[in-house]
Write a protein that holds these residues in place. Sequence first.
Motif, PDB file in Angstrom:
ATOM      1  N   UNK A   1       0.836  -1.250   0.106  1.00 40.41           N
ATOM      2  CA  UNK A   1      -0.250  -0.113  -0.014  1.00 40.41           C
ATOM      3  C   UNK A   1       0.963   1.105   0.022  1.00 40.41           C
ATOM      4  N   UNK A   2       2.112   1.177   0.423  1.00 38.86           N
ATOM      5  CA  UNK A   2       3.044   2.507   0.769  1.00 38.86           C
ATOM      6  C   UNK A   2       3.835   2.553  -0.437  1.00 38.86           C
ATOM      7  N   UNK A   3       4.170   1.529  -1.254  1.00 37.28           N
ATOM      8  CA  UNK A   3       5.117   1.717  -2.612  1.00 37.28           C
ATOM      9  C   UNK A   3       4.276   0.816  -3.711  1.00 37.28           C
ATOM     10  N   UNK A   4       3.640   1.559  -4.556  1.00 38.00           N
ATOM     11  CA  UNK A   4       3.044   0.476  -5.747  1.00 38.00           C
ATOM     12  C   UNK A   4       3.937   0.001  -6.699  1.00 38.00           C
ATOM     13  N   UNK A   5       5.177   0.281  -6.376  1.00 41.42           N
ATOM     14  CA  UNK A   5       6.291  -0.415  -7.121  1.00 41.42           C
ATOM     15  C   UNK A   5       6.633  -1.822  -6.902  1.00 41.42           C
ATOM     16  N   UNK A   6       6.107  -2.080  -5.648  1.00 41.77           N
ATOM     17  CA  UNK A   6       6.394  -3.667  -5.107  1.00 41.77           C
ATOM     18  C   UNK A   6       5.407  -4.459  -5.798  1.00 41.77           C
ATOM     19  N   UNK A   7       6.008  -5.536  -6.142  1.00 38.52           N
ATOM     20  CA  UNK A   7       4.754  -6.589  -6.799  1.00 38.52           C
ATOM     21  C   UNK A   7       4.772  -6.142  -8.272  1.00 38.52           C
ATOM     22  N   UNK A   8       5.712  -5.573  -8.877  1.00 35.77           N
ATOM     23  CA  UNK A   8       5.360  -5.311 -10.272  1.00 35.77           C
ATOM     24  C   UNK A   8       6.947  -5.621 -10.949  1.00 35.77           C
ATOM     25  N   UNK A   9       6.833  -6.389 -11.990  1.00 30.96           N
ATOM     26  CA  UNK A   9       7.895  -7.024 -12.695  1.00 30.96           C
ATOM     27  C   UNK A   9       7.784  -6.660 -14.262  1.00 30.96           C
ATOM     28  N   UNK A  10       8.137  -5.564 -14.636  1.00 26.96           N
ATOM     29  CA  UNK A  10       7.821  -5.039 -16.071  1.00 26.96           C
ATOM     30  C   UNK A  10       8.221  -5.988 -17.262  1.00 26.96           C
ATOM     31  N   UNK A  11       9.177  -6.647 -17.171  1.00 25.07           N
ATOM     32  CA  UNK A  11       9.543  -7.429 -18.559  1.00 25.07           C
ATOM     33  C   UNK A  11       8.666  -8.505 -18.537  1.00 25.07           C
ATOM     34  N   UNK A  12       7.911  -9.190 -17.541  1.00 24.61           N
ATOM     35  CA  UNK A  12       6.854 -10.162 -17.518  1.00 24.61           C
ATOM     36  C   UNK A  12       5.458  -9.768 -17.627  1.00 24.61           C
ATOM     37  N   UNK A  13       5.332  -8.288 -17.351  1.00 16.65           N
ATOM     38  CA  UNK A  13       4.043  -7.744 -17.224  1.00 16.65           C
ATOM     39  C   UNK A  13       3.536  -8.323 -15.940  1.00 16.65           C
ATOM     40  N   UNK A  14       3.943  -8.793 -14.859  1.00 20.10           N
ATOM     41  CA  UNK A  14       3.405  -9.314 -13.767  1.00 20.10           C
ATOM     42  C   UNK A  14       3.302  -8.388 -12.597  1.00 20.10           C
ATOM     43  N   UNK A  15       2.164  -8.042 -11.712  1.00 23.95           N
ATOM     44  CA  UNK A  15       2.016  -7.357 -10.785  1.00 23.95           C
ATOM     45  C   UNK A  15       0.984  -7.749 -10.129  1.00 23.95           C
ATOM     46  N   UNK A  16       0.774  -7.259  -8.753  1.00 21.27           N
ATOM     47  CA  UNK A  16      -0.266  -7.539  -8.033  1.00 21.27           C
ATOM     48  C   UNK A  16      -0.384  -6.092  -7.086  1.00 21.27           C
TER      49      UNK A  16
END
Length: 76
Positions: free
Chosen positions: A39-54
């Motif tokens: 919740x504090x940092x939206x960059x966590x849980x994001x992996x750009x090369x695989x378009x993976x996020x939560x």
Amino acid sequence: MLRRQLESGAGDLRRVRAEMTAVCRDEIDLARRLYPIARRDSRLGYEASNHYYYRPLDLAEKVLNCDRIIRELERS
């Protein structure tokens, strides 16, 4: 692997259920610990090369799903 053992009925099913429950409880603990961080940092849980996020809501859903699995394991 545990799910396949449970579905096949092979081995000590009580042990398999106990291990699956432990895994679910660990996943719940991790999701609850990660939620405020995500919740504090939206960059966590994001992996750009695989378009993976939560998103934090995905973590809340994970808790609900793991809780449901635990209840089903306890009923069987």
